[in-house]
Design a protein around this motif. Structure first.
Motif, PDB file in Angstrom:
ATOM      1  N   HIS A   1      39.387  -4.529  -0.312  1.00  0.00           N
ATOM      2  CA  HIS A   1      39.579  -3.524   0.733  1.00  0.00           C
ATOM      3  C   HIS A   1      41.070  -3.445   0.980  1.00  0.00           C
ATOM      4  O   HIS A   1      41.845  -4.193   0.388  1.00  0.00           O
TER       5      HIS A   1
ATOM      6  N   CYS B   1      40.189   1.197   6.352  1.00  0.00           N
ATOM      7  CA  CYS B   1      40.118   0.624   5.009  1.00  0.00           C
ATOM      8  C   CYS B   1      40.692   1.654   4.050  1.00  0.00           C
ATOM      9  O   CYS B   1      40.317   2.811   4.062  1.00  0.00           O
TER      10      CYS B   1
ATOM     11  N   LYS C   1      41.116   1.096   0.531  1.00  0.00           N
ATOM     12  CA  LYS C   1      40.888   0.875  -0.918  1.00  0.00           C
ATOM     13  C   LYS C   1      39.413   1.114  -1.137  1.00  0.00           C
ATOM     14  O   LYS C   1      38.571   0.526  -0.456  1.00  0.00           O
TER      15      LYS C   1
ATOM     16  N   CYS D   1      35.827   1.037  -1.622  1.00  0.00           N
ATOM     17  CA  CYS D   1      35.077  -0.215  -1.569  1.00  0.00           C
ATOM     18  C   CYS D   1      33.585   0.005  -1.523  1.00  0.00           C
ATOM     19  O   CYS D   1      32.827  -0.924  -1.316  1.00  0.00           O
TER      20      CYS D   1
ATOM     21  N   HIS E   1      32.890   3.447   2.558  1.00  0.00           N
ATOM     22  CA  HIS E   1      34.325   3.157   2.625  1.00  0.00           C
ATOM     23  C   HIS E   1      35.012   3.945   3.732  1.00  0.00           C
ATOM     24  O   HIS E   1      35.816   3.418   4.492  1.00  0.00           O
TER      25      HIS E   1
ATOM     26  N   MET F   1      34.848   2.613   7.363  1.00  0.00           N
ATOM     27  CA  MET F   1      35.166   1.214   7.621  1.00  0.00           C
ATOM     28  C   MET F   1      36.447   1.109   8.438  1.00  0.00           C
ATOM     29  O   MET F   1      37.540   1.144   7.914  1.00  0.00           O
TER      30      MET F   1
HETATM   31 CU    CU Z   1      36.652  -1.180   2.572  1.00  0.00          CU
END
Ligand code: CU
Ligand code: HEM
Ligand code: CU
Lengths: 601, 421
Positions: free
Chosen positions: B304, B351, B353, B355, B359, B362
């Motif tokens: 992340h 977040c 990246k 994931c 995502h 997040m």
């Molecule tokens: Cu993430």
């Protein structure tokens, strides 16, 4: 090897032309011109697929959560129940879009097409060093394209970890559905792709070194060939590293090794893997990944050098400096890879080194731009569609290059890494520059490839819609990105929770971007129509339509096995004797001996 | 359905229209004997003018966007290093914007000006070493400045925090964040992913958590005993696949349990004190204005990225590796709401990246409090430490903190060296 190839073809010619089988002529052809066309058509198909995917996810970004017939039509109930795209599928589309565009359109398609067609023709060779390997390289490409395409229809979805497929996400089917069969197919497709690309590149290198005709010294080669040559070297040195990255990932997925995995709990399952490092994958990936972006761009720069010189009716400015910058870019592109990893947990000191090397690359890039501009200065410009695209390439190369300078500055990258600013940067250099170069190449060498002309007017319309559409898509992305919008987000609803004005800006611009994307896509329909119509119905081409100096235009319009009917042409001068004072015509083909007292540039 | 038909119809009509236009065009060029590769002066001049027009539109819309969305649109940075980085960003942006305008102007202007004119031949001008020198050296000098300034800021930004900085861990997993404050001793307890259990999500290492992890793995509901019982029970009929899975699970747990026993052997119970006072915090990350923070990042599953856009801070969280970043928030949330003139504004941790599916959702809210408010909040947390919440029965740790010290401690000014008692 050279001698053998020549002899074989000489022998062939003695017998005149016998009827070729459909299969050996159009399918398992070993003729470089046919193989080039096969690459092109395959790449066009893949490009259309990838463009369609991008339209699908652009709809989701502009009108998140709204039901759309377009989406349900293409994605069906599984992936767009009620016409709303699923989160996982969004990532799947982004991943396959990126993969196809970078590898299949701009690597396989671009190098494959133009290296094949132009290297032998511009060097005065009868064919590639090995016709058989060349054929093999295409069929590997075709097979990998097929696998990648099929992976879109897998039940658990295509690969979804982004085109950079960072593990652990790409290694763990429990983490995302696309990391199951979809990812397996991705990896196998890419492994085959790499094999094909290696075979092709080796062939190009050998051909350039060995099969130049009499008089074609390295410093008399057109810049196109220089670009293809360096591109092939980059490919040979860097693609094997991606292959090993992929093989290790396959092992982590299938054999329970821990190259990239360590201390992971996913889906409630505690994995035993310990000691691997996800950073290892990133190093390996970008060791290919950065040279790769130049593998994508250099051929386009080469093509446009040729197009710009021919249509400005001037020698390319600073021929040797251009070769120097191609070589410098090629070399430097191997020592900058970690600029993709400034904030991945890599040691910041290592980051500093890569800041330095990365910013160095801007120097040869700047030299190239200034040389193009000076080539236009006091030219006598003829606007063929190819010329429009070549100028578009220079403009977008500037625009995308300067944002690279921001990203290369590690301190600034902290805030913009993985935002839309990066997306904007690389789309402007790849999605615009490299693609424009490719289009330019198609328009310019279409008469050579198909013996017919594409329609000029439609070419103009295609260009103007493309440049407006594409700048319209990617220019606003800089604004969204620098304001902080992360990439690979299914929607930006989180922003509504904490910063409504940012949210509004993003929603505004996302709609604008999507509209431009549709406009640009419509422009490509015009191209497709023009392309396929002209293959069969276009007016027949003359031998040297653009009044160009290079060898391919001394070959007859009809395609012969062996390219030239009699002896191979002999070269007496560099390829840029355009508007040379004292000459009768404003171009002197390379095959014309130096006149009495004439100096070679 | 109707829309589909309409779309189809439009596409078909469009293609027909183009085809028709082509026919007309071809017929007319046959009549005038014009060949496709000959570009008429009219076409040439039209494209030259369009080049100029395009440049104006491009520049115009760029300027318009700057006016409408702001030069960078990112708002004021809420940390001192962030403002320095913004200064550098502005400098670089100015340099590249000038380059952008200058070179694009030359390009499009030349494209316009030097379009083919009858009787004006192109200039044969193959090279000029002085000029080429010039545009190698000038960019090189500008880049030297950019590199030097950039590296200076980079080193400052990534340097270790001062020893008195408050240590906070951010733990990421699909798809949320958990913060762990290091408590009174300002030291985080150790961790090991194998210790993860329901009441120890962050896998913190203490004698009790090791025991509890061992117990879970041996005798928990999906523990080894339960698995063995199921596998050996002749009354249960299982699909071979399920059986294989279960056997694999058992084998894995057998390996893990050995490692856990080793861990218990080696564990130094004096380290427990580091962990017991840690404070686990979900949903919102509270920070104290003007205090430096040293963040440690961890990930449970995939990579992340902890992205604090307003503080110009970002660092990936990597499974198997602890990463770090530091910054000092110096504008409180309340102040920023005023600056932004937006009551609902908040800082956030996103977040950044890819994931997994969620995502994009997040995130964790970040609230920067004035020191007094922060201390109030922290005081309310002091009896909700890791130990109090999850292992109240564990042996008490002698760690008496006098009420008077607390305020200092909370803000991380002073670290009583009590971890080794
Ligand atoms: Cu993430
Ligand atoms: C002046 C030259 C250039 C510089 C200094 C430069 C610098 C950078 C840097 C530092 C990044 C990493 C940004 C980040 O992830 O935060 C980046 C990303 C990227 N650049 Fe460039 N770049 C340059 C030219 C190009 C060219 C010519 C291409 C392609 C033709 C290219 C393609 C890409 C791609 C594809 C990415 C992003 C990949 C990803 O994260 O998905 N760049 N560039
Ligand atoms: Cu790069």
């Amino acid at each position: 090897m050279a001698a053998v190839a020549h002899e074989a073809h000489g022998h062939h010619d003695d017998h005149g032309h016998h009827e070729e089988h459909f299969v050996s002529k159009y399918i398992f052809s070993q003729d470089h011109k046919m193989i080039g066309k096969q690459f092109l058509v395959t790449a066009v198909f893949m490009g259309v697929v990838a463009m369609l995917l991008s339209l699908l996810f652009r709809i989701q970004l502009a009108w998140p959560g709204e039901s759309s017939d377009f989406l349900s039509f293409f994605l069906g109930d599984t992936w767009a129940p009620g016409g709303v795209m699923k989160e996982d599928m969004y990532l799947g589309l982004v991943t396959i879009h990126g993969t196809i565009m970078v590898f299949f359109l701009l690597t396989g398609g671009l190098s494959g097409t133009f290296s094949n067609i132009l290297i032998p023709l511009q060097l005065g060779a009868r064919d590639m060093a090995s016709g058989f390997l060349n054929m093999l390289s295409y069929w590997f490409f075709a097979l990998s394209s097929l696998i990648m395409f099929v992976s879109l229809f897998v039940e658990t979805g295509p690969a979804m970890a982004g085109w950079t497929i960072y593990p652990p996400l790409s290694a763990l089917p429990q983490a995302i559905s696309g990391s199951g069969l979809g990812m397996t197919l991705w990896l196998f497709s890419m492994a085959i792709f790499i094999a094909g690309s290696l075979i092709g590149s080796l062939n190009y290198i050998v051909t350039v070194i060995n099969l130049r005709t009499t008089g074609m010294t390295m410093t008399r080669m057109p810049l196109t060939v220089w670009a293809f040559f360096v591109t092939a070297i980059l490919g040979v040195l860097s693609f094997p590293v991606l292959l090993s990255a992929a093989v290790l990932l396959i092992m982590d997925r299938l054999a329970g090794t821990s190259f990239y995995l360590s201390d992971i709990i996913v889906g409630g399952e505690m994995l035993t893997q310990h000691g691997g490092s996800p950073l290892l994958f990133q190093h390996l990936f970008w060791f290919l990944g950065h040279p790769e972006v130049y593998i994508v761009l250099l051929p386009s720069l080469g093509l446009s050098s040729e197009i710009i010189a021919t249509n400005a009716r001037k020698p390319i400015f600073g021929y040797r400096a251009m070769i120097g910058s191609i070589l410098a870019i090629g070399f430097l592109s191997f020592i900058v890879w970690a600029h993709h990893m400034f904030v991945t947990g890599m040691n910041p000191f290592l980051g500093s080194v890569f800041v330095f090397t990365t910013l160095l690359i801007a120097i040869p890039s700047a030299v190239k731009v200034f040389n193009y501009i000076t080539t236009l200065w006091r030219g006598s410009i003829v606007y063929t569609p190819a010329m429009l695209f070549a100028i578009g390439l220079v403009s977008t190369f500037i625009t995308g290059g300067v944002t690279g300078i921001i990203l290369a500055d590690a301190a600034l990258d902290i805030a913009v890494h993985d935002t839309y600013f990066v997306v904007a940067h690389f789309h402007v250099v790849m999605g615009l520059s490299a693609v424009f170069g490719m289009f330019g190449g198609v328009y310019h060498w279409f008469p050579k490839m198909y013996g017919r002309m594409m329609n000029t007017r439609l070419g103009y319309i295609h260009f103007w819609i493309s440049i407006v559409g594409a700048y319209g898509v990617f220019f606003p992305m800089h604004f969204v990105g620098i304001a902080g919008a992360p990439r690979r987000y299914y929607d930006y609803s989180v922003y509504a929770d904490f910063d409504i004005s940012s949210y509004n800006m993003q929603m505004d611009l996302n709609v604008v971007i999507t509209i431009f994307a549709f406009i640009a896509a419509c422009g490509q329909l015009i191209f497709l129509y023009n392309f396929f119509y002209s293959i069969w119905r276009g007016p027949v081409a003359v031998q040297n339509p653009w009044r160009s100096t290079t060898l391919e235009w001394t070959a007859p319009v009809e395609h012969l096995h062996g390219n030239w009917p009699g002896d191979l042409p002999t070269v007496y001068r560099w390829p840029y004797d355009l508007s040379k004072p004292g000459a009768e015509e404003d171009f002197i083909p390379q095959t014309v001996p130096l006149a009495e007292g004439e100096e070679e540039h | 359905m109707v829309t589909k038909l309409v779309i189809l119809l439009v596409v078909v009509l469009g293609i027909l229209a183009i085809a028709q236009m082509m026919r007309v065009y071809e017929l007319s060029s046959k009549l005038t004997n014009k060949q496709e590769h000959e570009i008429s002066n009219r076409d040439n001049n039209m494209n030259a003018k369009l080049m100029l027009l395009f440049m104006i539109v491009l520049f115009g819309s760029f300027i318009w966007m700057i006016l409408k969305y702001g030069w960078t649109g990112r708002g004021e940075a809420a940390a001192p290093h962030g403002r320095e980085l913004d200064w550098l960003m502005n400098l670089n942006l100015i340099i590249i914007t000038i380059t952008f305008f200058l070179t694009n102007t030359l390009l499009f202007f030349f494209s316009y000006k030097y379009v083919k004119k009858e009787g004006v031949p192109a200039l044969y001008y193959p090279h000029n070493n002085k000029l080429e020198m010039l545009w190698t050296v000038v960019p090189a000098c500008v880049l030297a400045v950019i590199i030097i300034l950039g590296l200076k800021k980079w080193n400052e930004a990534t340097d270790l925090a001062k020893p008195e900085a408050i240590v906070v861990e951010l733990f990421s997993k699909q798809f949320d964040w958990t913060a762990r404050y290091s408590g009174v001793n300002n030291k985080l307890g150790y961790f090991d992913y194998k210790l993860t259990t329901d009441n120890n999500e962050l896998a913190i290492m203490t004698t009790n958590t090791i025991d509890s992890a061992i117990y879970q793995m041996e005798s928990g509901t999906t523990g080894m005993e339960a698995l063995e019982a199921k596998l050996n029970d002749p009354n249960i009929v299982m699909v071979p696949e399920d059986r294989e899975k279960m056997e694999a699970d058992l084998a894995r747990k057998e390996r893990m349990i050995r490692l856990l026993y080793q861990m218990r052997e080696k564990h130094d119970s004096e380290l427990d004190a580091l962990a017991w006072d840690d404070i686990i915090q979900k949903d919102t990350l509270y920070l104290c204005k003007n205090k430096e923070y040293e963040f440690n990042f961890r990930s449970k599953d995939v990579i992340h990225s902890a992205y604090f856009p307003h503080f110009r801070a970002q660092m990936n969280t990597v499974p198997g590796l602890t990463t770090r970043f530091k910054f000092t928030p110096d504008i409180s949330t309340a102040e920023m709401k005023k600056i932004k003139d937006d009551e609902n504004f908040n800082y956030v941790l996103l977040c950044n990246k890819i994931c997994g599916g969620a995502h994009y959702k997040m995130r964790m809210m970040v609230v920067v409090l004035e020191e007094a408010d922060y201390n109030d909040w922290m005081r309310s947390k002091l009896n909700k430490t890791f130990k109090d919440t999850y292992f109240p029965q564990a042996a008490p740790v002698e760690q008496v903190v006098e009420e008077a010290d607390v305020e200092e401690v909370e803000a991380g000014e002073d670290n009583p060296e009590n971890e080794g008692e």
